[in-house]
Design an enzyme around this catalytic site. Structure first.
Site, PDB file in Angstrom:
ATOM      1  N   TYR A 245      16.938  29.217   8.825  1.00  0.00           N
ATOM      2  CA  TYR A 245      15.782  29.948   9.348  1.00  0.00           C
ATOM      3  C   TYR A 245      15.809  30.005  10.868  1.00  0.00           C
ATOM      4  CZ  TYR A 245      13.400  29.891   4.795  1.00  0.00           C
ATOM      5  OH  TYR A 245      13.050  30.085   3.489  1.00  0.00           O
TER       6      TYR A 245
ATOM      7  N   LYS B 166       0.846  -1.199   0.000  1.00  0.00           N
ATOM      8  CA  LYS B 166       0.000   0.000   0.000  1.00  0.00           C
ATOM      9  C   LYS B 166       0.882   1.250   0.000  1.00  0.00           C
ATOM     10  CE  LYS B 166      -0.128  -0.495   4.999  1.00  0.00           C
ATOM     11  NZ  LYS B 166      -0.797  -1.160   6.111  1.00  0.00           N
TER      12      LYS B 166
HETATM   13  C1  LIG Z   1      -0.074  -2.010   6.715  1.00  0.00           C
HETATM   14  C2  LIG Z   1      -0.689  -3.287   7.117  1.00  0.00           C
HETATM   15  C3  LIG Z   1       0.089  -4.444   7.237  1.00  0.00           C
HETATM   16  C4  LIG Z   1       1.605  -4.417   7.164  1.00  0.00           C
HETATM   17  O1  LIG Z   1       2.086  -3.953   8.396  1.00  0.00           O
HETATM   18  P1  LIG Z   1       3.649  -3.836   8.740  1.00  0.00           P
HETATM   19  O2  LIG Z   1       3.652  -3.382  10.146  1.00  0.00           O
HETATM   20  O3  LIG Z   1       4.216  -2.833   7.805  1.00  0.00           O
HETATM   21  O4  LIG Z   1       4.240  -5.173   8.557  1.00  0.00           O
HETATM   22  C5  LIG Z   1      -0.575  -5.631   7.463  1.00  0.00           C
HETATM   23  N1  LIG Z   1      -1.922  -5.668   7.615  1.00  0.00           N
HETATM   24  C6  LIG Z   1      -2.693  -4.567   7.553  1.00  0.00           C
HETATM   25  C7  LIG Z   1      -4.151  -4.676   7.742  1.00  0.00           C
HETATM   26  C8  LIG Z   1      -2.100  -3.336   7.320  1.00  0.00           C
HETATM   27  O5  LIG Z   1      -2.855  -2.237   7.274  1.00  0.00           O
END
Ligand SMILES: *Cc1c(COP(=O)(O)O)cnc(C)c1O
Length: 395
Positions: free
Chosen positions: A275, A54
């Site tokens: 800054y 994702k």
């Molecule tokens: C993002 C996600 C994962 C992966 O999690 P990690 O901590 O990056 O291994 C697995 N399951 C779901 C539902 C997620 O949203």
């Protein structure tokens, strides 16, 4: 001036071009991602191991990362949005792609058209998906059911999943691939919440005795056999992040962020840098790197941590600005740290977890935020190199 496509496949020539166009680039080691996946697959034993890709594979590029993982043997891919799944489908025609948020209301047919498997998170999504199955009248449609066991984010409440399970007519329209849940403290070994969630999941999955089960994210995979079930869904560990907080990280680093010094100036009189003048020095040398918070170098890193030049730690000096950051190169030997030299922002021991600690965040946010302006250079045999020859030596 060289005009690069947003992602370009690799080698010295590409690095050369990226360096000339921006002065900063991101190297993504596809070999390391593949090895990390294989490491997790060995750890999982009988269980299948998928990949969370994702958010454009946590900012690293879902298509090239997905292809490398596919070649390594990964068959299950998790995206958040329907559109991410549709885009990934073009790169991975045969993969099992699951949409964690489910199909947006009214877009169920698109989900099916792209061959994506929705994760159904609530009774509305379930009835919309079943509604599509009824209209299609071509038999049950593939789906994953997500049960909330304590994350309190997405997923059926226990009461709702019990109700759904009892509705035989409804369930007959589902080709139920997995029942899943998500751990809220998977990255903490020994946290009591993990056992609570696992037990709740163990009980509720029995409502669907024929379906396979999925619980573990990266951390969950390291919590022992009982957490593995039939399919794990690691993300951050594939990208080199530490699966468990406060423990040695067994994963290979994946990301390297380099920036070429734009200017170096000798400070001969007391001055401030950047800054709001938050970094003060009486004398020394300051080098300017062409990366800033627009590139994902978080502003919270102002005056925290360091980059490496010739292996020497050069502290961030003053505020990180949008496109630039200053580093203090006073400790480098005379003549070193000049214009054109390459500083390592991530890599050579500056891990994404270490940078996250300096910035007061986690490794996920560090890599997700790496900006689109940084050219991604994919390395390793999984990258389809489009280079013909090494670069001609300059001058
Ligand atoms: C993002 C996600 C994962 C992966 O999690 P990690 O901590 O990056 O291994 C697995 N399951 C779901 C539902 C997620 O949203």
């Amino acid at each position: 001036m060289v005009n690069l496509p947003p992602s370009f496949i690799v080698g010295p020539r590409a690095i050369h071009a990226a360096a000339r166009s921006h002065g900063a680039w991101l190297e993504v080691d596809l070999q390391a991602i593949a090895e990390n996946w294989k490491h997790l697959a060995r750890l999982a034993g009988q269980a299948a191991v998928g990949a969370a890709v994702k958010a454009d594979a946590y900012g690293l590029g879902a298509a090239p990362v997905g292809e490398a993982l596919w070649q390594a043997g990964c068959r299950h891919f998790f995206v958040a949005h329907l559109a991410e799944g549709a885009a990934l489908r073009a790169a991975l025609p045969y993969a099992l792609i699951y949409v964690l948020h489910g199909a947006p209301e009214g877009f169920e047919a698109d989900c099916l058209d792209y061959g994506l498997i929705p994760v159904l998170n609530n009774p509305h999504q379930l009835s919309a998906w079943v509604g599509l199955a009824r209209r299609m009248n071509r038999g049950p449609l593939p789906a994953v059911l997500h049960i909330d066991t304590g994350m309190t984010r997405l997923g059926f409440a226990p009461r709702d999943i019990q109700k759904a399970a009892k509705d035989r007519e409804l369930m007959a329209h589902l080709d139920l691939r997995y029942v899943m849940s998500h751990l809220s403290c998977g990255d903490e070994r020994g946290h009591p919440k993990n056992e609570e969630q696992r037990k709740a999941f163990h009980k509720l999955r029995r409502l669907f005795p024929k379906a396979e089960a999925s619980l573990a994210n990266s951390g969950g995979l390291f919590q022992g056999r009982p957490y593995h079930y039939d399919l794990a869904r690691p993300g951050i560990a594939l990208y080199g992040g530490a699966p468990l907080m406060g423990e040695a990280n067994p994963m290979r680093p994946v990301v390297r962020l380099c920036a070429q010094i734009l200017e170096t100036r000798d400070i001969t009189e007391p001055t401030t840098v950047g800054y709001s003048g938050t970094y003060k020095l009486k004398k020394g040398r300051i080098a300017i790197l062409p990366v800033g918070y627009a590139d994902g170098l978080m502003r919270a890193l102002s005056n925290k941590g360091f980059a490496l030049v010739q292996g020497v730690e050069c502290p961030y000096a003053g505020r990180v600005s949008m496109d630039l950051v200053a580093i203090d190169v006073s400790r480098l030997p005379e003549g070193a740290g000049g214009r054109g030299e390459v500083a390592t922002v991530i890599g050579d021991g500056i891990t994404i977890d270490r940078l996250a600690e300096w910035a007061g965040t986690n490794a996920y946010e560090i890599i997700c935020r790496l900006g689109p302006r940084l050219t991604r250079l994919y390395t390793g045999p999984y990258a389809n190199s489009n280079e013909e020859a090494p670069p001609a030596p300059s001058s």
